[in-house]
Scaffold this motif. Structure first.
Motif, PDB file in Angstrom:
ATOM      1  N   THR A  16       0.794  -1.149  -0.154  1.00 12.41           N
ATOM      2  CA  THR A  16      -0.121  -0.170   0.266  1.00 12.41           C
ATOM      3  C   THR A  16       0.868   1.144   0.080  1.00 12.41           C
ATOM      4  O   THR A  16       0.390   2.265  -0.537  1.00 12.41           O
ATOM      5  CB  THR A  16      -0.971  -0.048   1.257  1.00 12.41           C
ATOM      6  N   SER A  17       1.971   1.186   0.449  1.00  9.05           N
ATOM      7  CA  SER A  17       2.930   2.442   0.460  1.00  9.05           C
ATOM      8  C   SER A  17       4.289   1.997   0.610  1.00  9.05           C
ATOM      9  O   SER A  17       4.737   0.838   1.278  1.00  9.05           O
ATOM     10  CB  SER A  17       2.689   3.364   1.566  1.00  9.05           C
ATOM     11  N   ARG A  19       7.948   4.193   1.696  1.00 12.58           N
ATOM     12  CA  ARG A  19       8.206   5.531   2.219  1.00 12.58           C
ATOM     13  C   ARG A  19       9.498   5.508   2.681  1.00 12.58           C
ATOM     14  O   ARG A  19       9.966   4.749   3.324  1.00 12.58           O
ATOM     15  CB  ARG A  19       7.211   6.145   3.248  1.00 12.58           C
ATOM     16  N   GLU A  67       9.034   9.452   9.129  1.00 20.45           N
ATOM     17  CA  GLU A  67       8.715   8.108   8.747  1.00 20.45           C
ATOM     18  C   GLU A  67       9.134   7.455   9.956  1.00 20.45           C
ATOM     19  O   GLU A  67      10.423   6.708  10.091  1.00 20.45           O
ATOM     20  CB  GLU A  67       9.315   7.642   7.625  1.00 20.45           C
TER      21      GLU A  67
END
Length: 418
Positions: A16-17, A19, A67
């Motif tokens: 989904t991501s 980063r 993050e």
């Protein structure tokens, strides 16, 4: 059981991501209470997340961090050495005071479709790992980078979610066994270090044993040999070829012969720098913690290995036992002396001279005491070797199971998926 329910999909369909963090100014120490830390790339190593591998972020940069490390995610090393680029691991729990650098990615999945722990194992598997490393680019021979687009375009086999979770449980149980075995080795190493201190040092553990006479190392060393470091490809020598030692060949217990670079056939090799069985080898240049590492060439090797310009061979007079000297140079007074005399403007690389080493005061008891002292520590080393051999066998077994389960060659029984 057929794996017809498995589908070949690009990684982009599984996440989904992806980063990254940001590069911030930091100090090479653990963060204190009220501070935050930024991960080192070494925090992702061998499929394991090492939360202690971080640096304290300087006060002026604390608002720039991005993050945070989240539980249930996969960390991925997008920029690293050719050997370590593409390393991946699973994170069990949140670490709100730790943040990613720009060289690490945090990969998130939709738990109802893709199990993140299973995905971490997939990225660690030999076939997928090799394919991902092949995507790395960069003109530097020491640093490679993987583009996000390339990573997400990589194809993987996706089983049903229930099977993913069961596979992750099986592999996780093997990892638990490896973790326990590793803890045993660490305890044995701690015991060996304590024994070495008790034998070589006074009750403070700082100074040499008062009952042993001290003299400069130069009085018992007949010669120190050094080699050269020609331009060589970073692949080990095969049988019949010549190889030059890397500094990583000098291990904390033994020589690691495969840690060498093959010398091209057109390069002249000085045979006098060839490593022989029983040689005492020391690194004169390395990171601050590893400079001055020492070992005996006590393991057989196929081929011809030579000293590099960063490794020395220490030749002793007849009054010293080689094993006693090796353990002596691992003892805390020697380590402290070497780290104090090591110089270098780089924080990551230090070196010291032969002259500085030869000035070091060392204890020289009677030969019978030397041999007895070395034997005590040799017994501990033998126990450590046995435990590490068991770990290696378990690790190889895990690799076989991992390959079979993630490829679908062996399927998880349906009754175990409920």
């Amino acid at each position: 059981m057929s794996n017809s329910t498995w589908t070949l999909v690009p990684l982009a369909e599984c996440v989904t991501s992806v980063r990254a963090g940001v590069s911030v100014n930091s100090e090479d120490r653990p963060h204190a209470a009220g501070e935050v830390g930024v991960l080192k790339t070494s925090s992702v190593s061998g499929g394991v997340f090492k939360a202690n591998e971080h640096k304290a972020v300087l006060a002026g940069d604390r608002l720039r961090v991005a993050e945070p490390v989240l539980g249930g995610s996969v960390l991925f090393s997008r920029m690293n050495t050719p050997l370590l680029v593409g390393e991946a691991c699973y994170v069990e729990s949140d670490h709100p005071s730790l943040f990613l650098p720009d060289r690490l990615w945090q990969i998130r999945t939709e738990p109802s479709r893709v199990d993140a722990r299973w995905l971490a194992y997939v990225l660690q598997s030999t076939g997928v790992s090799y394919a991902i490393k092949a995507l790395a680019t960069g003109t530097s021979g020491s640093m490679k980078n993987i583009a996000k687009r390339s990573l997400l375009a990589s194809n993987i086999l996706l089983p049903p979610i229930a099977e993913q979770r069961r596979i992750a449980e099986i592999l996780g149980a093997l990892d638990d066994q490896l973790r326990v075995a590793g803890q045993i080795v660490n305890k044995l190493r701690t015991a060996k270090n304590a024994l070495r201190s008790a034998l070589y040092c006074d009750e403070s553990g700082v100074n040499w044993n008062r009952d042993w006479p001290l003299m400069a190392l130069r009085s018992v060393v007949t010669r120190i040999d050094a080699g050269k470091s020609p331009d060589c490809p970073d692949i080990p020598a095969s049988s019949g070829q010549w190889g030059v030692l890397k500094v990583s060949a000098v291990g904390r217990d033994h020589l690691h012969p495969m840690e060498n670079k093959v010398i091209p056939s057109h390069v002249h090799v000085d045979p006098s720098s060839e490593v022989r069985a029983g040689d005492i080898l020391m690194t004169r240049a390395n990171t601050p913690d590893l400079v001055g590492m020492i070992c005996l060439a006590d393991r057989s090797f196929d081929g011809h290995l030579v000293l590099s310009d960063k490794t020395w061979r220490i030749n002793l007079g007849k009054s010293l036992d080689p094993s006693f000297v090796v353990e002596m140079l691992r003892a805390s007074p020697s380590r402290r002396y070497i780290q104090n005399v090591a110089t270098g403007t780089s924080g990551s690389m230090k070196n010291f001279s032969q002259m500085a080493l030869l000035k070091m005061p060392v204890p020289v008891p009677d030969q019978s005491v030397q041999q007895r002292t070395a034997e005590y520590l040799s017994e501990m080393t033998t126990r450590i070797d046995a435990e590490e051999e068991a770990i290696n066998k378990l690790r190889m077994a895990k690799e076989g199971v991992l390959s079979d389960l993630l490829s679908g060659r062996i399927r998880v029984p349906p009754e175990s998926l409920s």
